[in-house]
Enzyme design. Structure first.
Site, PDB file in Angstrom:
ATOM      1  NE  ARG A 137      -3.800  -2.187   2.342  1.00  0.00           N
ATOM      2  CZ  ARG A 137      -4.975  -2.072   1.739  1.00  0.00           C
ATOM      3  NH1 ARG A 137      -5.323  -0.930   1.201  1.00  0.00           N
ATOM      4  NH2 ARG A 137      -5.812  -3.080   1.672  1.00  0.00           N
TER       5      ARG A 137
ATOM      6  CD  GLN B 295      -3.178  -7.836   8.101  1.00  0.00           C
ATOM      7  OE1 GLN B 295      -2.317  -7.111   8.579  1.00  0.00           O
ATOM      8  NE2 GLN B 295      -4.331  -7.378   7.654  1.00  0.00           N
TER       9      GLN B 295
ATOM     10  CG  ASP C  46       6.612 -13.064   3.956  1.00  0.00           C
ATOM     11  OD1 ASP C  46       6.484 -13.885   4.887  1.00  0.00           O
ATOM     12  OD2 ASP C  46       6.643 -11.826   4.142  1.00  0.00           O
TER      13      ASP C  46
ATOM     14  CG  HIS D 244      -4.491 -11.720   3.846  1.00  0.00           C
ATOM     15  ND1 HIS D 244      -4.010 -10.460   4.142  1.00  0.00           N
ATOM     16  CD2 HIS D 244      -5.780 -11.738   4.303  1.00  0.00           C
ATOM     17  CE1 HIS D 244      -4.959  -9.762   4.735  1.00  0.00           C
ATOM     18  NE2 HIS D 244      -6.037 -10.512   4.837  1.00  0.00           N
TER      19      HIS D 244
ATOM     20  CB  SER E 233      -0.782  -4.771  10.385  1.00  0.00           C
ATOM     21  OG  SER E 233      -2.051  -4.725   9.755  1.00  0.00           O
ATOM     22  CB  SER E 234      -1.945  -0.338   7.071  1.00  0.00           C
ATOM     23  OG  SER E 234      -2.675  -1.353   6.387  1.00  0.00           O
TER      24      SER E 234
ATOM     25  CB  ILE F 246       9.407  -3.676  12.682  1.00  0.00           C
ATOM     26  CG1 ILE F 246       8.101  -2.907  12.509  1.00  0.00           C
ATOM     27  CG2 ILE F 246       9.140  -5.077  13.231  1.00  0.00           C
ATOM     28  CD1 ILE F 246       7.213  -3.439  11.404  1.00  0.00           C
TER      29      ILE F 246
END
Length: 253
Positions: free
Chosen positions: A41, A106, A109, A126, A200-201, A243
């Site tokens: 995003r 979410q 990977d 997801h 996470s957004s 992070i």
């Protein structure tokens, strides 16, 4: 409370983790960006370059299936070369110590599994982009096989067993959320007393509802994300910093 600096954030987070009985990490794309995987995003993210292909489009059009696979093959160098970062390793340490029974993610990977967390304890909301599934019979296909068939046939292959469409094992826009994973995520959320939302957004629902569910159930809520989120007001601690730098203090051998 918004942590004023990284050292303060580390100290406050360490104190919350030490007091917690059950820590539940919930991760988004931000934990993997230091591993070379772009998020979706933000400026420069994957969706600023190509609009996502919806599930209905994938089902309805061979051209869209071909395009979806072309995009996935183009990203293989990034996904294939990625290794767990400091954030992944920190959460794996909490998992090994028995502090965190599982991770909800979410992300698609496979880096939590690569960090040492057992696959059954990584709840993928997801899906996973490192392999493919037939949408009709659920047979698993490795990406190497799909790419070889794509090159040989000139288009995205269908399942040799049943003729169904083969798609990466991810959840696309318009595709139903995985029921088993959603139920497990809810159960884990209701069990924890410290919920860590990391990278996470918190704008993609229904996944973004889990932090609020934890908070309403009496858990402490920490949000660690470079950018503000719409749920910061509900958090007991907000950390807007790198992070890996914040979490690396939890990494143990």
């Amino acid at each position: 409370m918004i942590a004023s600096d990284v050292d303060t954030a580390r100290d406050q987070l360490a104190a919350l983790v030490a007091r917690a009985s059950v820590v539940l990490p919930f991760t988004g794309a931000g934990i993997s960006t230091e591993c070379g995987i772009p998020d979706f995003r933000s400026p420069g993210g994957l969706w600023t370059k190509n609009a996502p292909i919806g599930f209905d489009e994938f089902l309805a059009s061979q051209a869209m299936r071909d395009e979806a696979w072309r995009r996935r093959f183009a990203m293989q160098s990034e996904f294939g070369a990625a290794r767990p970062g400091r954030g992944h390793r920190a959460l794996a340490s909490l998992y090994r110590q028995g502090k965190a029974p599982a991770v909800i993610t979410q992300n698609i990977d496979n880096l939590h599994q690569a960090s040492g967390i057992e696959p059954e304890d990584v709840v993928e909301l997801h899906g996973n982009t490192t392999y493919a599934l037939c949408l009709s019979c659920a047979r698993r296909y490795e990406l190497v096989w799909v790419q070889e068939r794509f090159v040989a046939e000139g288009h995205a292959p269908d399942c040799p067993d049943c003729g169904g469409h083969i798609k990466t094992a991810t959840i696309s826009f318009g595709q139903a959320m995985p029921e088993v994973e959603m139920r497990r995520a809810e159960a884990l959320t209701l069990r924890c007393d410290l919920f860590l939302a990391i990278g996470s957004s918190l704008v993609v629902w229904p996944a973004a509802g889990f932090p609020l569910l934890a908070k309403r159930n009496g858990a402490r809520l920490v949000i660690l994300n470079r950018e503000p989120t719409e749920l910061d007001h509900a958090a007991d601690l907000v950390v807007r910093a790198d992070i890996g730098t914040v979490l690396e203090t939890f990494v143990s051998s």
